[in-house]
Design an enzyme around this catalytic site. Structure first.
Site, PDB file in Angstrom:
ATOM      1  N   THR A  43       0.847  -1.190   0.000  1.00 27.04           N
ATOM      2  CA  THR A  43       0.000   0.000   0.000  1.00 27.04           C
ATOM      3  C   THR A  43       0.889   1.248   0.000  1.00 27.04           C
ATOM      4  O   THR A  43       2.086   1.161  -0.224  1.00 27.04           O
ATOM      5  CB  THR A  43      -0.934  -0.016   1.226  1.00 27.04           C
ATOM      6  OG1 THR A  43      -0.140  -0.252   2.398  1.00 27.04           O
ATOM      7  CG2 THR A  43      -1.988  -1.097   1.099  1.00 27.04           C
ATOM      8  N   GLY A  75       1.640   5.389  -1.362  1.00 28.20           N
ATOM      9  CA  GLY A  75       1.514   6.158  -2.590  1.00 28.20           C
ATOM     10  C   GLY A  75       2.135   5.503  -3.802  1.00 28.20           C
ATOM     11  O   GLY A  75       1.574   5.551  -4.904  1.00 28.20           O
ATOM     12  N   THR A  76       3.278   4.855  -3.638  1.00 29.20           N
ATOM     13  CA  THR A  76       4.024   4.361  -4.800  1.00 29.20           C
ATOM     14  C   THR A  76       3.285   3.296  -5.611  1.00 29.20           C
ATOM     15  O   THR A  76       3.300   3.355  -6.842  1.00 29.20           O
ATOM     16  CB  THR A  76       5.407   3.852  -4.374  1.00 29.20           C
ATOM     17  OG1 THR A  76       6.064   4.868  -3.611  1.00 29.20           O
ATOM     18  CG2 THR A  76       6.261   3.513  -5.584  1.00 29.20           C
ATOM     19  N   ASP A 113       0.747  -5.589   5.298  1.00 31.96           N
ATOM     20  CA  ASP A 113       0.603  -5.002   6.625  1.00 31.96           C
ATOM     21  C   ASP A 113      -0.749  -4.327   6.810  1.00 31.96           C
ATOM     22  O   ASP A 113      -1.527  -4.196   5.877  1.00 31.96           O
ATOM     23  CB  ASP A 113       1.731  -3.990   6.891  1.00 31.96           C
ATOM     24  CG  ASP A 113       2.020  -3.075   5.693  1.00 31.96           C
ATOM     25  OD1 ASP A 113       1.088  -2.834   4.904  1.00 31.96           O
ATOM     26  OD2 ASP A 113       3.161  -2.612   5.550  1.00 31.96           O
ATOM     27  N   ASN A 153      13.755   5.546   5.664  1.00 30.79           N
ATOM     28  CA  ASN A 153      14.717   4.903   6.564  1.00 30.79           C
ATOM     29  C   ASN A 153      15.010   3.458   6.170  1.00 30.79           C
ATOM     30  O   ASN A 153      15.642   2.718   6.918  1.00 30.79           O
ATOM     31  CB  ASN A 153      14.221   4.967   8.014  1.00 30.79           C
ATOM     32  CG  ASN A 153      12.898   4.234   8.226  1.00 30.79           C
ATOM     33  OD1 ASN A 153      12.366   3.613   7.302  1.00 30.79           O
ATOM     34  ND2 ASN A 153      12.366   4.300   9.434  1.00 30.79           N
ATOM     35  N   HIS A 204      12.704   1.092   5.566  1.00 27.11           N
ATOM     36  CA  HIS A 204      11.755   0.061   5.996  1.00 27.11           C
ATOM     37  C   HIS A 204      11.036  -0.551   4.794  1.00 27.11           C
ATOM     38  O   HIS A 204      10.787   0.118   3.796  1.00 27.11           O
ATOM     39  CB  HIS A 204      10.772   0.592   7.051  1.00 27.11           C
ATOM     40  CG  HIS A 204       9.689   1.494   6.556  1.00 27.11           C
ATOM     41  ND1 HIS A 204       9.573   2.809   6.925  1.00 27.11           N
ATOM     42  CD2 HIS A 204       8.630   1.273   5.730  1.00 27.11           C
ATOM     43  CE1 HIS A 204       8.512   3.349   6.360  1.00 27.11           C
ATOM     44  NE2 HIS A 204       7.927   2.434   5.619  1.00 27.11           N
ATOM     45  N   GLY A 224       7.567  -3.146   4.130  1.00 24.56           N
ATOM     46  CA  GLY A 224       6.423  -3.399   4.984  1.00 24.56           C
ATOM     47  C   GLY A 224       6.493  -2.340   6.078  1.00 24.56           C
ATOM     48  O   GLY A 224       6.835  -1.185   5.837  1.00 24.56           O
ATOM     49  N   GLU A 274      10.806  -1.768  10.681  1.00 21.05           N
ATOM     50  CA  GLU A 274      11.633  -0.599  10.943  1.00 21.05           C
ATOM     51  C   GLU A 274      13.099  -1.000  11.118  1.00 21.05           C
ATOM     52  O   GLU A 274      13.415  -2.182  11.324  1.00 21.05           O
ATOM     53  CB  GLU A 274      11.130   0.115  12.208  1.00 21.05           C
ATOM     54  CG  GLU A 274       9.683   0.606  12.130  1.00 21.05           C
ATOM     55  CD  GLU A 274       9.513   1.867  11.298  1.00 21.05           C
ATOM     56  OE1 GLU A 274      10.432   2.214  10.526  1.00 21.05           O
ATOM     57  OE2 GLU A 274       8.452   2.512  11.416  1.00 21.05           O
ATOM     58  N   ARG A 334       0.099  12.444   6.124  1.00 25.40           N
ATOM     59  CA  ARG A 334      -0.658  13.127   5.064  1.00 25.40           C
ATOM     60  C   ARG A 334      -1.984  12.443   4.763  1.00 25.40           C
ATOM     61  O   ARG A 334      -2.879  13.054   4.176  1.00 25.40           O
ATOM     62  CB  ARG A 334       0.183  13.222   3.789  1.00 25.40           C
ATOM     63  CG  ARG A 334       0.508  11.905   3.112  1.00 25.40           C
ATOM     64  CD  ARG A 334       1.481  12.141   1.943  1.00 25.40           C
ATOM     65  NE  ARG A 334       1.738  10.977   1.135  1.00 25.40           N
ATOM     66  CZ  ARG A 334       2.651  10.055   1.413  1.00 25.40           C
ATOM     67  NH1 ARG A 334       3.382  10.167   2.527  1.00 25.40           N
ATOM     68  NH2 ARG A 334       2.847   9.030   0.604  1.00 25.40           N
ATOM     69  N   LYS A 347      13.073   9.664  -1.833  1.00 23.92           N
ATOM     70  CA  LYS A 347      13.601   8.306  -1.663  1.00 23.92           C
ATOM     71  C   LYS A 347      15.013   8.152  -2.235  1.00 23.92           C
ATOM     72  O   LYS A 347      15.568   7.051  -2.226  1.00 23.92           O
ATOM     73  CB  LYS A 347      12.660   7.299  -2.338  1.00 23.92           C
ATOM     74  CG  LYS A 347      11.221   7.323  -1.822  1.00 23.92           C
ATOM     75  CD  LYS A 347      11.141   6.859  -0.378  1.00 23.92           C
ATOM     76  CE  LYS A 347       9.719   6.946   0.159  1.00 23.92           C
ATOM     77  NZ  LYS A 347       8.795   6.003  -0.483  1.00 23.92           N
TER      78      LYS A 347
END
Length: 242
Positions: free
Chosen positions: A36, A38-39, A67, A136, A138, A140, A143, A167, A202
């Site tokens: 899921t 935006g990408t 997730d 960072n 991650h 899914g 972290e 957002r 990114k």
């Protein structure tokens, strides 16, 4: 790891959709791992287009999502259940009974993680897993610091991840603090992985990924341990590429 640099996000989405469609054509009852955020939205739009214009059928596929937020009901507009129905499922001919997403509203989240891991395992290896990446690193909701041997688990979302997802919510305070996610080992059990990376935000993550250092401090680096990973990046995401 195969890296394909695309000129635009639209081109990236078209290629990702075509790779996914080819998987379904080769194996009509394929198990698709879905992401899921935006990408992947452009990829889902392109798959819907292929369904409408080329009669691509999803009738026999099974889907497993990476997730879900903890504490959100499936009809909450910010839940990933809602996202998948709104952006993809309601526009294709797949069977709702073959859509699987973790239940973030379960009474016992740890038990739900065990149930979901067993479910994914019972379906056999996922034929193709779509992934995005966080700033960072991650994948899914795994972290930095997550074990590469992890299976589906409950995670406390760090502040950077919550800020990035704010957002979609009325305020940062509305963003859940916990989520359920497939573990890194669960993801690596897929037969093929398709990592989609778009945008200047990114670019640093792309640089770290392609440097090739493998560390649990950068979860996406675990993908170097998999034998069939395709990374699609657009020009903006590739701006710091080594």
């Amino acid at each position: 790891m195969k890296v394909m640099e695309c000129q635009t996000y639209e081109e990236l989405s078209q290629i990702a959709a075509r790779i996914t469609a080819d998987t379904i054509k080769e194996k009509p009852d394929a198990v698709l791992g879905l992401a899921t955020g935006g990408t992947p939205e452009g990829t889902y739009r392109q798959l819907i287009r292929l369904h409408q214009t080329e009669n691509l059928s999803f009738q026999n596929i099974t889907t497993v999502n990476l997730d879900e937020y903890a504490g959100l009901s499936s009809d909450d507009p910010n839940s990933y259940h809602f996202y998948m129905n709104d952006r993809f499922f309601q526009h294709i001919d797949s069977k709702p009974s073959r859509h699987f997403i973790p239940n973030g509203n379960a009474d016992d989240l740890e038990a739900e993680c065990r149930r979901y891991e067993q479910l994914v395992d019972s379906l056999g290896d996922t034929d193709i897993q779509l992934l995005g990446i966080g700033r960072n690193g991650h994948i899914g909701f795994n972290e930095p610091g997550t074990s590469f041997k992890s299976r589906t688990h409950v995670v406390t979302l760090n502040e950077q991840t919550r800020q990035a997802n704010a957002r979609y919510f009325p305020s940062i305070d509305s963003v859940p603090k916990k989520a359920l996610t497939m573990g890194i080992q669960t993801i690596l059990s897929s037969k093929r992985i398709l990592l989609l990376i778009s945008g200047k935000s990114k670019a640093e993550a792309v640089r770290k990924l392609l440097e090739g250092n493998i560390s649990e401090d950068f979860p996406a680096s675990a993908l170097h341990l998999h034998s069939d990973v395709t990374v699609l990046i657009d020009r903006e995401a590739a701006s710091l590429r080594p």
